[in-house]
Scaffold this active site. Structure first.
Site, short mmCIF file in Angstrom:
data_model
loop_
_atom_site.label_atom_id
_atom_site.label_comp_id
_atom_site.label_asym_id
_atom_site.label_seq_id
_atom_site.Cartn_x
_atom_site.Cartn_y
_atom_site.Cartn_z
N GLY A 215 5.95 3.86 -1.55
CA GLY A 215 5.57 3.82 -0.14
C GLY A 215 5.91 2.49 0.49
N GLY B 105 4.15 -0.57 3.20
CA GLY B 105 2.93 -1.02 3.85
C GLY B 105 3.05 -2.45 4.28
N GLY B 106 2.43 -2.75 5.45
CA GLY B 106 2.51 -4.12 5.95
C GLY B 106 3.96 -4.54 6.08
N LYS C 270 3.73 -4.55 -4.74
CA LYS C 270 4.24 -4.66 -3.37
C LYS C 270 5.16 -5.87 -3.33
CE LYS C 270 1.67 -3.91 0.32
NZ LYS C 270 0.73 -4.11 1.44
N ASP D 173 -5.43 -1.61 10.55
CA ASP D 173 -4.42 -0.54 10.54
C ASP D 173 -4.92 0.64 9.71
OD1 ASP D 173 -2.05 0.71 11.19
OD2 ASP D 173 -0.92 -0.17 9.55
#
Length: 440
Positions: free
Chosen positions: A18, A20-21, A40, A137
């Site tokens: 995925g 994110g950020g 990440k 968010d």
């Protein structure tokens, strides 16, 4: 970045999980501890330069590393990869579905399921608000439902830490948050307070109950298309000016108290909403599932399980996805083995791994050796394969997987019986052990 790359020579990337950020999230394998992790990776882009990345990276690590809650992913490691220069954050890997995926796949579900999800959500976010950390968010894509029914609030990459001693890096190139979940004060003046997260919680609860967004006509079961800027602008205007339609008008089965609470979370004035997620949890608490309740009307993962069976072991995995897991070196040797001696070495390695406490890895190694040796020498080869099968069955029993171990003995007994003479001592030995296990 691509599969097979080793971050910091320790975390082997397997596949993208995925985004994110300002980073891409990968499923990865921790080569040191032999376990799955989520990594990440932050990299400079046209919108975010190294200074932005470093500041935001440090903020996410610091704002979540000290938050200890079952609903927040554990932080394992942070650093800068020496080869690529990219920053990375290593987190607990959560196997399951995002709330967005769950909604698309399973809506409508029982109202009690939505209440349980909201309860877990509020409990986790309360821990952050106590710091105080504001997520900024919150949306279904940033909520994971693990396979054992626990919820995880993900992606604190744009969070704000509301303490005077913590710097607040901001980027001027992008407006934070996601249209459809922003509070009016967030849209109007960029406010970042716990009450803004509470508004986003109301948007998510409304979606779970009504099967569509607060001001959207599109069902949650349909894939959301890319919205144009004009549509997003109109959506934000409605969040700022219009009162949502009561949930009960769309779904009469929703109880009045829950409809009232949902609309209260969506009040335009922050002062009219609960101030923090802790207050939201207090309002939900009397209506959460309780020990002894019967669980019906929900597809897995069932987020009511932790309330109904507190302290119980996790729901057993039915068909775990291990396709992305990096095999242990011994498994690779087993697949390439040519002789019985090679397979005995693989079994010996499995025993040493088990002795070190890594029983899951040891079982995978031995299972792979059993399967490959059976293909090469036959399933009832007495000079090697039968011994491996018995050892594997006993390992399963020792791990507490007695049903699997008993089934392995039963299959071996059936195959031996078909190929052996009456009174065979090995058949008798296997039969005795099978009877012992099934009667225990």
């Amino acid at each position: 970045m691509k599969p097979g790359v080793k971050i910091n020579q320790r975390y082997e990337l397997q596949c993208r999980a995925g985004k994110g950020g300002m980073g891409v999230v990968w499923k990865a394998w921790d080569l040191t501890l032999a376990r799955p992790v989520a990594v990440k990776v932050y990299a400079p882009t046209d919108d975010y330069q190294p200074a932005d990345i470093l500041a935001r990276f440090r903020l996410e690590a610091q704002s979540t590393a000290h938050l200890s809650h079952a609903g927040l992913p554990a932080i394992y490691d942070v650093g800068e990869d020496g080869r690529s220069g990219n920053y990375f954050l290593v987190m607990e890997f959560v196997e399951g579905l995002t709330l967005r995926e769950y909604l698309k796949k399973n809506w409508p579900f029982d109202v009690s399921v939505a209440v349980a999800i909201a309860g877990q959500f509020a409990s986790a976010l309360a821990m952050a608000h106590d710091v105080p950390v504001v997520h900024r968010d919150l949306k279904p894509e940033n909520i994971m439902l693990s396979n054992d029914g626990f919820l995880k609030v993900m992606d604190f990459g744009i969070a704000s830490v509301l303490r005077p001693d913590v710097p607040r890096p901001e980027s001027t190139r992008e407006e934070w948050g996601t249209a459809g979940y922003k509070a009016p004060e967030h849209i109007e003046r960029g406010a970042k307070e716990p009450s803004s997260d509470v508004y986003a919680m109301g948007c998510i609860l409304y979606e779970m109950l009504a099967g569509r967004g607060v001001f959207s006509e599109q069902p949650v079961t349909e894939t959301t298309a890319e919205e144009g800027k004009e549509t997003l602008y109109l959506l934000q205007q409605r969040h700022m000016k219009e009162r949502p339609r009561p949930v009960r008008e769309l779904r009469p089965a929703v109880p009045q108290w829950l409809d009232d609470l949902t609309l209260r979370l969506l009040e335009k004035d922050p002062g009219d909403r609960p101030a923090t997620a802790r207050e939201v949890f207090g309002l939900l608490a009397p209506h959460l599932p309780a020990p002894g309740d019967r669980l019906t009307g929900a597809p897995p993962p069932d987020c009511r399980w932790p309330f109904v069976h507190p302290g119980a072991p996790p729901v057993p995995k039915q068909t775990p996805d291990t396709s992305w897991v990096r095999p242990a070196p011994s498994v690779e040797r087993g697949l390439n083995a040519r002789s019985r001696a090679d397979f005995r070495k693989a079994a010996e390695h499995a025993r040493s791994v088990a002795a070190a406490g890594r029983t899951q890895e040891a079982e995978r190694v031995l299972a792979e050796a059993v399967a490959e040796a059976g293909r090469r020498f036959g399933p009832v080869d007495r000079s090697l394969v039968v011994d491996l099968r018995i050892e594997h069955a006993e390992m399963l029993v020792g791990m507490g997987r007695t049903a699997e171990g008993t089934a392995a003995y039963r299959q071996l007994l059936d195959e031996l019986t078909r190929t052996s003479r009456r009174g065979d001592q090995l058949v008798r030995k296997v039969a005795d052990r099978w009877n012992e296990l099934r009667n225990s």
